[in-house]
Design a protein around this motif. Structure first.
Motif, PDB file in Angstrom:
ATOM      1  N   ARG A  46      53.598  33.187  -0.197  1.00 24.60           N
ATOM      2  CA  ARG A  46      52.178  32.830  -0.058  1.00 24.60           C
ATOM      3  C   ARG A  46      51.368  33.274  -1.271  1.00 24.60           C
ATOM      4  NH1 ARG A  46      50.980  35.424   5.563  1.00 24.60           N
ATOM      5  NH2 ARG A  46      52.990  36.423   5.155  1.00 24.60           N
ATOM      6  N   LEU A  47      51.732  34.385  -1.872  1.00 22.30           N
ATOM      7  CA  LEU A  47      51.059  34.799  -3.099  1.00 22.30           C
ATOM      8  C   LEU A  47      51.390  33.846  -4.242  1.00 22.30           C
ATOM      9  CD1 LEU A  47      51.448  38.688  -2.960  1.00 22.30           C
ATOM     10  CD2 LEU A  47      49.300  37.411  -2.906  1.00 22.30           C
ATOM     11  N   ALA A  48      52.640  33.412  -4.322  1.00 20.82           N
ATOM     12  CA  ALA A  48      53.025  32.462  -5.366  1.00 20.82           C
ATOM     13  C   ALA A  48      52.234  31.160  -5.225  1.00 20.82           C
ATOM     14  CB  ALA A  48      54.522  32.182  -5.292  1.00 20.82           C
ATOM     15  N   ALA A  49      52.069  30.720  -3.996  1.00 18.15           N
ATOM     16  CA  ALA A  49      51.299  29.491  -3.758  1.00 18.15           C
ATOM     17  C   ALA A  49      49.835  29.682  -4.145  1.00 18.15           C
ATOM     18  CB  ALA A  49      51.413  29.087  -2.291  1.00 18.15           C
ATOM     19  N   ALA A  50      49.288  30.859  -3.861  1.00 18.83           N
ATOM     20  CA  ALA A  50      47.886  31.126  -4.202  1.00 18.83           C
ATOM     21  C   ALA A  50      47.676  31.149  -5.710  1.00 18.83           C
ATOM     22  CB  ALA A  50      47.455  32.456  -3.585  1.00 18.83           C
ATOM     23  N   VAL A  54      45.352  28.396  -7.803  1.00 18.46           N
ATOM     24  CA  VAL A  54      44.235  28.824  -8.645  1.00 18.46           C
ATOM     25  C   VAL A  54      44.401  28.313 -10.070  1.00 18.46           C
ATOM     26  CG1 VAL A  54      43.180  30.856  -9.724  1.00 18.46           C
ATOM     27  CG2 VAL A  54      43.578  30.812  -7.262  1.00 18.46           C
ATOM     28  N   LEU A  55      45.599  28.413 -10.619  1.00 18.51           N
ATOM     29  CA  LEU A  55      45.832  27.934 -11.977  1.00 18.51           C
ATOM     30  C   LEU A  55      45.640  26.417 -12.071  1.00 18.51           C
ATOM     31  CD1 LEU A  55      48.898  30.118 -12.990  1.00 18.51           C
ATOM     32  CD2 LEU A  55      46.653  30.114 -14.097  1.00 18.51           C
ATOM     33  N   THR A 267      39.138  44.140 -13.710  1.00 21.95           N
ATOM     34  CA  THR A 267      40.424  44.010 -13.048  1.00 21.95           C
ATOM     35  C   THR A 267      40.917  42.577 -13.231  1.00 21.95           C
ATOM     36  OG1 THR A 267      39.894  45.720 -11.428  1.00 21.95           O
ATOM     37  CG2 THR A 267      41.578  44.130 -10.800  1.00 21.95           C
ATOM     38  N   ASN A 268      42.230  42.421 -13.376  1.00 22.99           N
ATOM     39  CA  ASN A 268      42.857  41.137 -13.660  1.00 22.99           C
ATOM     40  C   ASN A 268      42.155  39.972 -12.948  1.00 22.99           C
ATOM     41  OD1 ASN A 268      44.817  38.898 -13.205  1.00 22.99           O
ATOM     42  ND2 ASN A 268      46.164  40.229 -14.395  1.00 22.99           N
ATOM     43  N   SER A 269      41.561  39.089 -13.743  1.00 22.42           N
ATOM     44  CA  SER A 269      40.755  38.003 -13.189  1.00 22.42           C
ATOM     45  C   SER A 269      41.598  37.000 -12.406  1.00 22.42           C
ATOM     46  CB  SER A 269      40.006  37.290 -14.319  1.00 22.42           C
ATOM     47  OG  SER A 269      39.210  36.249 -13.824  1.00 22.42           O
ATOM     48  N   LEU A 270      42.745  36.626 -12.956  1.00 20.86           N
ATOM     49  CA  LEU A 270      43.621  35.689 -12.252  1.00 20.86           C
ATOM     50  C   LEU A 270      44.044  36.245 -10.904  1.00 20.86           C
ATOM     51  CD1 LEU A 270      45.427  33.175 -12.034  1.00 20.86           C
ATOM     52  CD2 LEU A 270      47.148  34.405 -13.401  1.00 20.86           C
ATOM     53  N   THR A 271      44.438  37.513 -10.877  1.00 22.03           N
ATOM     54  CA  THR A 271      44.878  38.123  -9.627  1.00 22.03           C
ATOM     55  C   THR A 271      43.750  38.181  -8.610  1.00 22.03           C
ATOM     56  OG1 THR A 271      46.646  39.394 -10.664  1.00 22.03           O
ATOM     57  CG2 THR A 271      45.761  40.247  -8.598  1.00 22.03           C
ATOM     58  N   HIS A 276      41.790  36.140  -3.596  1.00 31.78           N
ATOM     59  CA  HIS A 276      40.753  35.504  -2.786  1.00 31.78           C
ATOM     60  C   HIS A 276      41.306  34.252  -2.111  1.00 31.78           C
ATOM     61  CE1 HIS A 276      37.345  32.684  -2.152  1.00 31.78           C
ATOM     62  NE2 HIS A 276      36.827  33.762  -1.597  1.00 31.78           N
ATOM     63  N   ARG A 277      42.073  33.453  -2.868  1.00 26.87           N
ATOM     64  CA  ARG A 277      42.675  32.252  -2.286  1.00 26.87           C
ATOM     65  C   ARG A 277      43.649  32.619  -1.172  1.00 26.87           C
ATOM     66  NH1 ARG A 277      42.878  26.847  -3.861  1.00 26.87           N
ATOM     67  NH2 ARG A 277      44.156  25.717  -2.333  1.00 26.87           N
ATOM     68  N   PHE A 278      44.476  33.628  -1.416  1.00 20.53           N
ATOM     69  CA  PHE A 278      45.424  34.089  -0.400  1.00 20.53           C
ATOM     70  C   PHE A 278      44.687  34.509   0.872  1.00 20.53           C
ATOM     71  CE2 PHE A 278      47.359  37.797   1.634  1.00 20.53           C
ATOM     72  CZ  PHE A 278      48.626  37.325   1.954  1.00 20.53           C
ATOM     73  N   LEU A 279      43.622  35.282   0.723  1.00 21.80           N
ATOM     74  CA  LEU A 279      42.882  35.771   1.882  1.00 21.80           C
ATOM     75  C   LEU A 279      42.162  34.645   2.615  1.00 21.80           C
ATOM     76  CD1 LEU A 279      41.419  39.001   0.252  1.00 21.80           C
ATOM     77  CD2 LEU A 279      43.186  38.905   2.026  1.00 21.80           C
ATOM     78  N   THR A 280      41.772  33.623   1.883  1.00 22.73           N
ATOM     79  CA  THR A 280      41.117  32.472   2.493  1.00 22.73           C
ATOM     80  C   THR A 280      42.099  31.645   3.316  1.00 22.73           C
ATOM     81  OG1 THR A 280      39.528  32.366   0.668  1.00 22.73           O
ATOM     82  CG2 THR A 280      39.741  30.402   2.020  1.00 22.73           C
ATOM     83  N   ASP A 281      43.334  31.551   2.819  1.00 23.95           N
ATOM     84  CA  ASP A 281      44.343  30.700   3.459  1.00 23.95           C
ATOM     85  C   ASP A 281      45.222  31.442   4.467  1.00 23.95           C
ATOM     86  OD1 ASP A 281      43.387  28.714   1.826  1.00 23.95           O
ATOM     87  OD2 ASP A 281      45.063  28.780   0.402  1.00 23.95           O
ATOM     88  N   THR A 282      45.123  32.771   4.513  1.00 21.73           N
ATOM     89  CA  THR A 282      46.039  33.587   5.314  1.00 21.73           C
ATOM     90  C   THR A 282      45.279  34.381   6.367  1.00 21.73           C
ATOM     91  OG1 THR A 282      47.538  33.828   3.430  1.00 21.73           O
ATOM     92  CG2 THR A 282      47.775  35.436   5.204  1.00 21.73           C
TER      93      THR A 282
END
Length: 393
Positions: A46-50, A54-55, A267-271, A276-282
């Motif tokens: 799920r993190l890989a998908a997030a 985002v990218l 803090t790492n902007s991409l991460t 945020h995407r992970f938390l929105t989808d999970t």
């Protein structure tokens, strides 16, 4: 080489931490030493998908410099989640940090001059003591019992000394696993506010509760500008993300933001965006529930093994959550001596209790972590350690 290092450099390396890190790399030792979350709980797919989403959707914006205080949608989401625990805050109260460890360091950097005093639990979280020592602070150790920091003892100490701030890890504390009671939380918040002493509440383990009733954070009870709070995604998602947060009055948050700008810019902007995407989808609560289920089984396995294999004159804590159990040996025994024998003879490792004590005590104590070891290994390792204790006590 002969280098004229700054005085603080001597405080930056701790033999106990180096030992813990070295042991975690050994494959021939069952390690209860490191406070590592279980990699089995990491939501890799799920993190890989997030990250991929985002990218693809945000492109260069996700890879660009951004605000030092953190990605605004992530801060907004955190504010909403913290409100659920009773902490009234807005995004301007929140700074995204590189793990909660960075927030701890920034508070030391912003508040401490050489010789300043900090009130801490005794024993206390080792990785908080280290940065405080690097700023050449002194400590006011406050005794603990099964209900956490003795707040009445602290009140008596405050009549004689005034610390720059109070640091407390109140829920499933590292190293003891003990939780500060509701009554003492209220008292501690009131005491800090009435004396106008800043209080830093460090809560990395609070959502990992296996039993008992939830206890609100001190900051939710204190309702005071003197209370600060820090948390992290390290224990409920993955530590390698290095994303934590700091919550305080906007004036304090602004100072922490300024310190962060000087330290690492952001803090790492991409991460942050991927998180945020992970938390929105999970459903994060459902994910945490799976972690709790695993850790509960591992805690229960360790408690059962301790009862089965440890001598009767050894005691230990009974944590309702978190990652740690604290063991107390009979007086006169030294866990540091026992550790050498445990590694050499039993191929089992733990962390001696002395480094967690700012008063030089704790020789007959040690910390066990159950989070990163399977149930069968726990039973085997504790059985070996119990046999070793029986031979050497």
């Amino acid at each position: 080489m002969k280098i004229d290092w700054a005085d603080r450099v001597a405080t930056m390396e701790d033999p106990a931490v180096k030992m813990m890190l070295k042991i975690t790399q050994r494959t021939d030792v069952i390690s209860f030493a490191g406070g590592l979350p279980s990699a089995k709980t990491f939501p890799v797919d799920r993190l890989a998908a997030a990250y991929a989403a985002v990218l693809k959707e945000q492109g260069g914006a996700a890879l660009q410099y951004s605000l030092a205080e953190g990605y605004p949608p992530l801060r907004e989401l955190l504010a909403q989640r913290l409100e659920r625990s009773g902490i009234a805050c807005k995004p301007e109260n929140i700074v995204i940090t590189s793990g909660s460890q960075q927030a701890i360091d920034f508070i030391g950097r912003l508040l401490l001059n050489p010789g300043d005093l900090i009130a801490v639990e005794n024993p206390a979280y080792l990785a908080a003591l280290q940065p405080f020592r690097s700023y050449q602070a002194s400590f006011l150790p406050v005794p603990m019992d099964n209900d956490g920091m003795d707040v009445d003892a602290l009140a008596r100490q405050l009549k004689k000394a005034r610390p720059k701030f109070i640091y407390v890890n109140p829920t499933f504390q590292n190293p003891t696993g003990i939780t500060l009671s509701l009554e003492r939380r209220r008292r501690l918040g009131e005491l800090a506010a009435s004396r106008e002493i800043l209080l830093l509440e460090d809560n990395p383990y609070g959502e990992l509760r296996f039993g008992g009733a939830d206890i609100p954070p001190i900051k939710s009870l204190a309702d005071s500008d003197w209370a600060m709070y820090t948390g992290t995604f390290s224990k409920v998602i993955a530590p390698g993300l290095r994303v934590g947060w700091f919550v305080a009055h906007p004036e304090i948050a602004a100072k922490v933001t300024a310190a962060k700008q000087l330290n690492d810019i952001l803090t790492n902007s991409l991460t942050q965006r991927a998180l945020h995407r992970f938390l929105t989808d999970t459903d994060l609560d459902a994910h945490i529930a799976t972690i709790i289920g695993q850790y509960r089984r591992q805690r229960d396995a360790m408690l059962a093994a301790l009862a089965a294999y440890f001598p009767g004159n050894v005691s230990w804590t009974q944590p309702e959550g978190g990652m740690f159990i604290w063991v107390t040996l009979p007086p006169g025994l030294d866990a540091r001596d026992l550790l050498t024998k445990a590694i050499d003879e039993a191929k089992v490792a733990f962390v001696p209790g002395t480094p967690f004590h700012t008063d030089g005590g704790g020789h007959n104590t040690f910390r066990l972590s159950f989070a990163n070891t399977g149930e069968e290994e726990i039973a085997s390792g504790i059985a070996r350690l119990g046999a070793l204790l029986a031979r050497h006590m």
